[in-house]
Structures are given as C-alpha cells and as structure tokens.
Design a protein around this motif. Sequence first.
Motif, PDB file in Angstrom:
ATOM      1  N   ALA A   1       0.825  -1.145  -0.008  1.00 39.33           N
ATOM      2  CA  ALA A   1       0.189   0.053   0.096  1.00 39.33           C
ATOM      3  C   ALA A   1       0.900   1.416  -0.111  1.00 39.33           C
ATOM      4  CB  ALA A   1      -0.889   0.098   1.144  1.00 39.33           C
ATOM      5  N   ALA A   2       0.253   2.275  -0.598  1.00 32.95           N
ATOM      6  CA  ALA A   2       1.095   3.679  -0.725  1.00 32.95           C
ATOM      7  C   ALA A   2       0.998   4.149   0.749  1.00 32.95           C
ATOM      8  CB  ALA A   2       0.349   4.685  -1.465  1.00 32.95           C
ATOM      9  N   SER A   3       2.208   4.825   1.168  1.00 27.18           N
ATOM     10  CA  SER A   3       2.128   5.440   2.572  1.00 27.18           C
ATOM     11  C   SER A   3       1.089   6.563   2.509  1.00 27.18           C
ATOM     12  CB  SER A   3       3.534   5.791   2.780  1.00 27.18           C
ATOM     13  OG  SER A   3       3.582   6.739   4.006  1.00 27.18           O
ATOM     14  N   ILE A   4       0.218   6.643   3.788  1.00 26.70           N
ATOM     15  CA  ILE A   4      -0.369   7.760   3.805  1.00 26.70           C
ATOM     16  C   ILE A   4      -0.063   8.969   5.094  1.00 26.70           C
ATOM     17  CG2 ILE A   4      -2.581   6.731   2.785  1.00 26.70           C
ATOM     18  CD1 ILE A   4      -3.505   6.069   5.400  1.00 26.70           C
ATOM     19  N   GLY A   5       1.008   8.444   5.665  1.00 27.47           N
ATOM     20  CA  GLY A   5       1.427   9.188   6.574  1.00 27.47           C
ATOM     21  C   GLY A   5       0.967   9.281   7.889  1.00 27.47           C
ATOM     22  N   ALA A   6       0.816  10.479   8.484  1.00 29.66           N
ATOM     23  CA  ALA A   6       0.102  10.660   9.796  1.00 29.66           C
ATOM     24  C   ALA A   6      -1.535  10.471   9.653  1.00 29.66           C
ATOM     25  CB  ALA A   6       0.166  12.286  10.374  1.00 29.66           C
TER      26      ALA A   6
END
Length: 306
Positions: A83-88
């Motif tokens: 999955a792509a990183s979505i951060g905080a």
Amino acid sequence: MNALDAVYILTGAVLFSFAVLTWRDVSNRQRKTSALFWFVLAVIFALGSVMPHWLTGLLVVALVAIDGLNKVGKGESSTSPPAASIGAKIFLPVLAIPLVTIAVALAFRLSGQDANRGALVGLGFGGLAAMLLCVRLTRSKFITLLDEGRRLNETMGAVNILPQLLASLGVIFAAAKVGDLIAAGIQSVIAPESLFLLVLANCAGMALFTMVMGNSFAAFPVLAAGVLVPLLIKPFNADPAMAAIITLTAGASGTLLTPMAANFNIVPAALLNLKDQYGVIRFQWPYAVAMWSLHVLLLWLFIKIQ
C-alpha cells in the motif's frame, strides 16, 4: 427500532460478510464450520432483540460446541499488494472512533437520554466512520476492507466473543449472590476485627474472581456487594471511594494472569504470531504479583490511619 438496535444489526451484517468470505476461502480446511460459527454469531447480534431468550441461549451453546470441537479455523494469509504510504493520516480512522463515541454520548446526555447507552451507540457508529475513512484514505474497495477484517477476525478466533460471555457470567454470579457465599466463608475463618486478614481476603478474592471472569469490572459487583461493603467499609467506616478503587485495581492485577482476559493476553499473542500463546502472561506475572501486594498494603494502611 432504536439506535442501539441499529448498531447490533450493523455488527451482525459485518459478521455475516465474514461468514460468507470464510465459506468461500478454500485455503481454510474448516471453512464450513468456521463460516457456520460466524453466521450464528451474526444472527445473535442482528436478531437478538427480537428472538426469544431460549433460542439465543441455544445459539450460544452451538457456538461453544463448534469451538469446543476445534472446528473454528483460519485460512492462509493472502499476500496483499504493497500500500502507498498515507503518513499521519493513518491515525484519522483511529481517532474517529473515540471522537464519534464522545459526541454521541454528549448528544444523548444533553437530550436527557442515557449517556451510557449513547456511548454504545457512538462506539458502533464510530467504528463505521473509521471503516469508511479507511476506504477513503487507502482508495481500496469495500470488499478489501471486509476481507482484511475477516482475516484479522480469524487470527483472533473465537476468543473474540469471550468478553461478552464473561460479562454475562458476571450478571449470573451477582444474581446468584455468590459474593454472599464468599463472605460467609471468610467470616467463618477470619475474626471480624482482623483488618489485615480481611483486606488480604478481599484483594485475593477480587484477583481470583477476575482471573475466572477475565475482567475486574465484571468481578467487582460480586465481591463489592458480598465482601468489600459488609466486611470492610461498614465495620471499619472506610472511605467507600478509596476502598472501591483499590479493590477494583487489585482485581486488575488478576487480569494480567489469566487467559480468560483474552483481549489482553491471548489476542495480542495471536496477532504477533508468538509461538507461546501464554507468552504475554508469563512475562506479566511478576509485575502482577508485585502490584497486587502493594494494593493489599495500601488498602490496609489507608483504612488503618483514617
């Protein structure tokens, strides 16, 4: 239909989807009986408010029988694409649950309704909000969300429903006045003026009952009504708030020592794939014993010097 019934129906719908997905999972060697287990639980949640109590009881017995015969299994973990990183933003679904819960509880209170009931309703709809946020943030399909939920549910297994069963057990014990029987046994061996021994028996009983029931909140009404109030608070004029909170947290020490507290001790071991399913308990027991001992000393000291 009220709001809380809607939450139970939604929970039943999710469990029903888990049952269907489990039935279709050919990697699960026990897919049929596992699917039956989650389907029966879905029926209890969705229709429990309209079914006769005896039928609900039979369905619970059926759940126990299926799991007791070791017929609840799980399939092989599927490999999901990275999955792509979505951060905080990953914390948004997590925060949505308490925020919605608090908001709905406050709304119930301000409208003159039961805030505790509102918290339950808010918890249900908070979970739904978190699900929708997960789909939105990850841009995944809703079926992916359900399948991942099903996989996590299977990893934890039938211990998922242990808290509900133990809460029911607490109600039964309180109605049967088990606390009174324990108090009678304590009074037969301990003199009423022996403060330290009564404190020791109170805290030991609370910890042991918590170990049996898996939750100190479920054990507390039984021990408080039968032991704490008649043997310590009334005779020694102890501060009820102080005695109650120390007794309650003494029981919480027992939570660290029992597999019955599955959500604390067994589920984490399953989620972390520990080789020893009791590894969490083995690590915690020295701290639990130390904390319980301090509770005994504190309760005795506070009652003595008041």
